[in-house]
Write a protein that holds these residues in place. Structure first.
Motif, PDB file in Angstrom:
ATOM      1  N   ILE A 109     143.414  76.927  64.934  1.00 19.67           N
ATOM      2  CA  ILE A 109     143.467  76.774  63.693  1.00 19.67           C
ATOM      3  C   ILE A 109     142.207  75.946  62.983  1.00 19.67           C
ATOM      4  N   THR A 110     142.517  75.062  63.457  1.00 23.73           N
ATOM      5  CA  THR A 110     141.650  73.821  62.536  1.00 23.73           C
ATOM      6  C   THR A 110     140.578  73.711  63.548  1.00 23.73           C
ATOM      7  N   CYS A 111     139.960  73.912  64.893  1.00 25.52           N
ATOM      8  CA  CYS A 111     138.863  73.901  65.544  1.00 25.52           C
ATOM      9  C   CYS A 111     138.332  75.408  65.330  1.00 25.52           C
ATOM     10  N   ASN A 112     138.804  76.225  66.307  1.00 28.98           N
ATOM     11  CA  ASN A 112     138.091  77.841  65.006  1.00 28.98           C
ATOM     12  C   ASN A 112     138.629  77.835  64.032  1.00 28.98           C
ATOM     13  N   GLY A 113     139.404  78.433  63.354  1.00 25.41           N
ATOM     14  CA  GLY A 113     139.613  78.842  62.445  1.00 25.41           C
ATOM     15  C   GLY A 113     138.678  78.171  61.096  1.00 25.41           C
ATOM     16  N   ILE A 114     138.731  76.936  60.610  1.00 19.17           N
ATOM     17  CA  ILE A 114     138.830  76.071  59.888  1.00 19.17           C
ATOM     18  C   ILE A 114     137.088  75.691  60.188  1.00 19.17           C
ATOM     19  N   LEU A 119     131.433  76.680  58.858  1.00 19.15           N
ATOM     20  CA  LEU A 119     129.964  76.946  58.602  1.00 19.15           C
ATOM     21  C   LEU A 119     129.151  78.370  58.953  1.00 19.15           C
ATOM     22  N   LEU A 120     130.357  78.892  58.675  1.00 22.99           N
ATOM     23  CA  LEU A 120     130.168  80.890  58.360  1.00 22.99           C
ATOM     24  C   LEU A 120     129.739  80.241  56.184  1.00 22.99           C
ATOM     25  N   VAL A 121     131.000  79.822  55.716  1.00 13.32           N
ATOM     26  CA  VAL A 121     130.549  79.297  53.551  1.00 13.32           C
ATOM     27  C   VAL A 121     129.328  78.912  54.153  1.00 13.32           C
ATOM     28  N   GLY A 122     129.103  77.496  54.996  1.00 10.11           N
ATOM     29  CA  GLY A 122     127.943  76.280  54.650  1.00 10.11           C
ATOM     30  C   GLY A 122     126.812  77.188  54.750  1.00 10.11           C
ATOM     31  N   ALA A 123     126.667  77.843  56.164  1.00  3.01           N
ATOM     32  CA  ALA A 123     125.702  79.068  56.330  1.00  3.01           C
ATOM     33  C   ALA A 123     125.122  79.625  55.711  1.00  3.01           C
ATOM     34  N   LEU A 124     125.413  80.567  54.609  1.00  2.00           N
ATOM     35  CA  LEU A 124     125.992  81.669  53.638  1.00  2.00           C
ATOM     36  C   LEU A 124     125.298  80.692  52.795  1.00  2.00           C
ATOM     37  N   ARG A 125     125.303  79.341  52.602  1.00  3.00           N
ATOM     38  CA  ARG A 125     125.278  79.253  51.291  1.00  3.00           C
ATOM     39  C   ARG A 125     123.557  78.740  51.160  1.00  3.00           C
ATOM     40  N   ASN A 126     122.951  77.982  52.634  1.00  2.00           N
ATOM     41  CA  ASN A 126     121.759  77.215  52.598  1.00  2.00           C
ATOM     42  C   ASN A 126     120.586  77.999  53.969  1.00  2.00           C
ATOM     43  N   ARG A 127     121.616  78.763  54.486  1.00  2.00           N
ATOM     44  CA  ARG A 127     121.060  79.596  55.386  1.00  2.00           C
ATOM     45  C   ARG A 127     121.791  78.269  57.275  1.00  2.00           C
ATOM     46  N   VAL A 346     134.235  73.560  74.728  1.00  4.39           N
ATOM     47  CA  VAL A 346     133.225  73.938  75.196  1.00  4.39           C
ATOM     48  C   VAL A 346     131.697  74.783  74.034  1.00  4.39           C
ATOM     49  N   VAL A 347     132.653  75.530  73.394  1.00  6.54           N
ATOM     50  CA  VAL A 347     131.989  75.960  72.202  1.00  6.54           C
ATOM     51  C   VAL A 347     131.971  74.973  71.345  1.00  6.54           C
ATOM     52  N   GLY A 348     132.898  74.383  71.097  1.00  2.00           N
ATOM     53  CA  GLY A 348     132.860  72.977  70.043  1.00  2.00           C
ATOM     54  C   GLY A 348     131.835  72.023  70.233  1.00  2.00           C
ATOM     55  N   ALA A 349     131.681  72.004  71.734  1.00  2.00           N
ATOM     56  CA  ALA A 349     130.528  70.905  71.716  1.00  2.00           C
ATOM     57  C   ALA A 349     128.963  71.610  71.232  1.00  2.00           C
ATOM     58  N   LEU A 350     128.737  72.378  71.749  1.00  2.00           N
ATOM     59  CA  LEU A 350     127.458  73.154  72.084  1.00  2.00           C
ATOM     60  C   LEU A 350     126.770  73.736  69.955  1.00  2.00           C
ATOM     61  N   THR A 358     124.188  78.226  62.159  1.00  4.91           N
ATOM     62  CA  THR A 358     124.570  79.126  61.598  1.00  4.91           C
ATOM     63  C   THR A 358     125.687  79.976  61.346  1.00  4.91           C
ATOM     64  N   LEU A 359     125.456  80.902  61.195  1.00  3.85           N
ATOM     65  CA  LEU A 359     126.069  82.155  60.803  1.00  3.85           C
ATOM     66  C   LEU A 359     126.958  82.901  62.164  1.00  3.85           C
ATOM     67  N   LEU A 360     125.816  82.232  63.317  1.00  4.31           N
ATOM     68  CA  LEU A 360     126.200  82.819  64.971  1.00  4.31           C
ATOM     69  C   LEU A 360     127.486  82.073  64.832  1.00  4.31           C
ATOM     70  N   GLN A 361     127.346  80.201  64.844  1.00 10.34           N
ATOM     71  CA  GLN A 361     128.405  79.452  65.624  1.00 10.34           C
ATOM     72  C   GLN A 361     129.469  80.099  64.857  1.00 10.34           C
ATOM     73  N   GLY A 362     129.300  79.326  63.374  1.00  6.31           N
ATOM     74  CA  GLY A 362     130.629  80.270  62.809  1.00  6.31           C
ATOM     75  C   GLY A 362     131.386  81.264  63.195  1.00  6.31           C
TER      76      GLY A 362
END
Length: 379
Positions: A109-114, A119-127, A346-350, A358-362
């Motif tokens: 939940i923390t490493c993927n959900g939060i 990241l989604l909210v941050g990217a939506l705000r500033n791309r 792996v995804v977290g490291a990348l 960006t939105l993709l990573q989120g």
């Protein structure tokens, strides 16, 4: 974050709700609740979550980062540990894997959900969401090490049959987890504190303009004067009250959750997932609100700090509790969960290495969480 004023009136909802939730906990503790009472307790639980987020932000505004994130993560985890130990003591053999299920659920939940939501909210705000790769990378490495030591190795050790540690192995895992957690806190708060501070980039002008626009719209300025020490101490006390109410009321409704899971024919592991979702609600809301203020690093501090605390404090506490708890203690993950953990790392490291997302990573992180939740319900 309502930290613009230094005084919290006694009639303010952030004071009243935690106290009401605590009263609800006192009346519901150890009782078999009817449906209406469960609904009322759940309502108190939701209110306590919102109050906990408010008071955590007041404390964070006073002590600054990364101490603010640490306060909320540790407070929630300590009470989460108490909840797990209580359920282990009351549940018998069917709860032998509850600690593993809850801790692993907290990690996912923390490493993927939060992380994904932030990241989604941050990217939506500033791309592009910008954060400090050094601090976040160190935190992710700590999470991966703790998870492997405590949740993966028991599946492969041979001193004891089944996915369990022997007494000596459990003692080593507990000591290593506690030592690594202590080292991480020292690095985060003292030696390399700057690695965990929100990134100060070329956006200063943009943030100033946004702050001015927010002030014109009647919103609170995140750079308002910090609350007084007295106000921060009051909020710290109310934060602890709210968190006790959150976890205690979660336990009060847990028999209803267990019955519902059994009636639906779902695996018992779903109980651990639901408990983790309830307990981590304050961190989730606080992280999303930080991301909305363009403080994604604070969100990542909350996410990874909560995962580290969840493992680093829970495993030692469980190891100590085995002195008086009887029955098996299953810690080893199933193969499908090990695959999800490896993919998360792996995804977290990348995601972390570039220091930008960006939105993709989120979205990728949120899909991983969805896969975990789906497989928990339909293994």
């Amino acid at each position: 974050m309502s930290t613009a004023t230094h005084r919290t009136p006694l009639t303010d909802w952030t004071v009243v709700v935690p106290l009401v939730a605590l009263v609800a906990l006192a009346f519901s503790w150890g009782r078999d609740l009817p449906t209406l009472a469960v609904a009322l307790v759940a309502l108190c639980l939701a209110g306590a979550v919102l109050a906990a987020v408010h008071h955590a932000e007041v404390v964070a505004h006073r002590v600054g980062e990364p101490f603010g994130s640490l306060v909320l993560a540790v407070a929630v985890t300590v009470i989460e540990v108490a909840l797990i130990v209580t359920l282990l003591a009351d549940g018998g053999d069917k709860t032998s894997s509850l600690a593993r299920d809850t801790v692993f659920a907290a990690v996912m939940i923390t490493c993927n959900g939060i992380v994904g939501l932030s990241l989604l909210v941050g990217a939506l705000r500033n791309r592009v969401a910008v954060f400090n790769a050094e601090g976040s990378g160190a935190a992710l490495a700590t999470v991966a090490t703790l998870a492997v030591l405590s949740l993966v190795l028991p599946t492969f050790t041979t001193s004891k049959p089944g996915p369990e540690f022997s007494t000596a192995q459990l003692a080593f895992a507990a000591t290593a987890s506690l030592a690594l957690y202590g080292l991480f806190v020292a690095v985060q708060t003292v030696r390399h504190r700057d690695y965990f501070l929100p990134v100060d980039t070329k956006r200063i002008r943009k943030e100033a303009a946004q702050a001015a626009a927010a002030a014109a719209a009647g919103e609170e300025d995140e750079h308002a004067e910090p609350p007084t020490a007295r106000a921060a101490l009051i909020s710290l006390g109310l934060l602890l009250v709210a968190l006790v109410a959150v976890v205690g009321n979660a336990k009060a409704v847990s028999p209803t959750i267990e019955r519902g899971v059994a009636d639906l024919g779902l695996p018992y592991a779903v109980v651990g997932v639901i408990i983790a979702l309830l307990v981590l609600a304050p961190e989730t809301l606080a992280a999303v609100r930080a991301a909305r203020r363009d403080r994604v690093q604070t969100s990542l501090n909350l996410a990874y700090g909560s995962a580290i605390a969840s493992i680093g404090l829970t495993i030692p506490a469980i190891a100590l509790a085995t002195i008086w708890l009887s029955g098996p203690l299953v810690l080893g993950l199933a193969p499908v969960h090990m695959v999800l953990l490896a993919l998360t790392v792996v995804v977290g490291a990348l995601t972390i290495v570039p220091g930008r997302a960006t939105l993709l990573q989120g979205g990728v992180h949120l899909v991983l969480l969805a896969a975990y939740l789906f497989l928990a319900v339909s293994p």
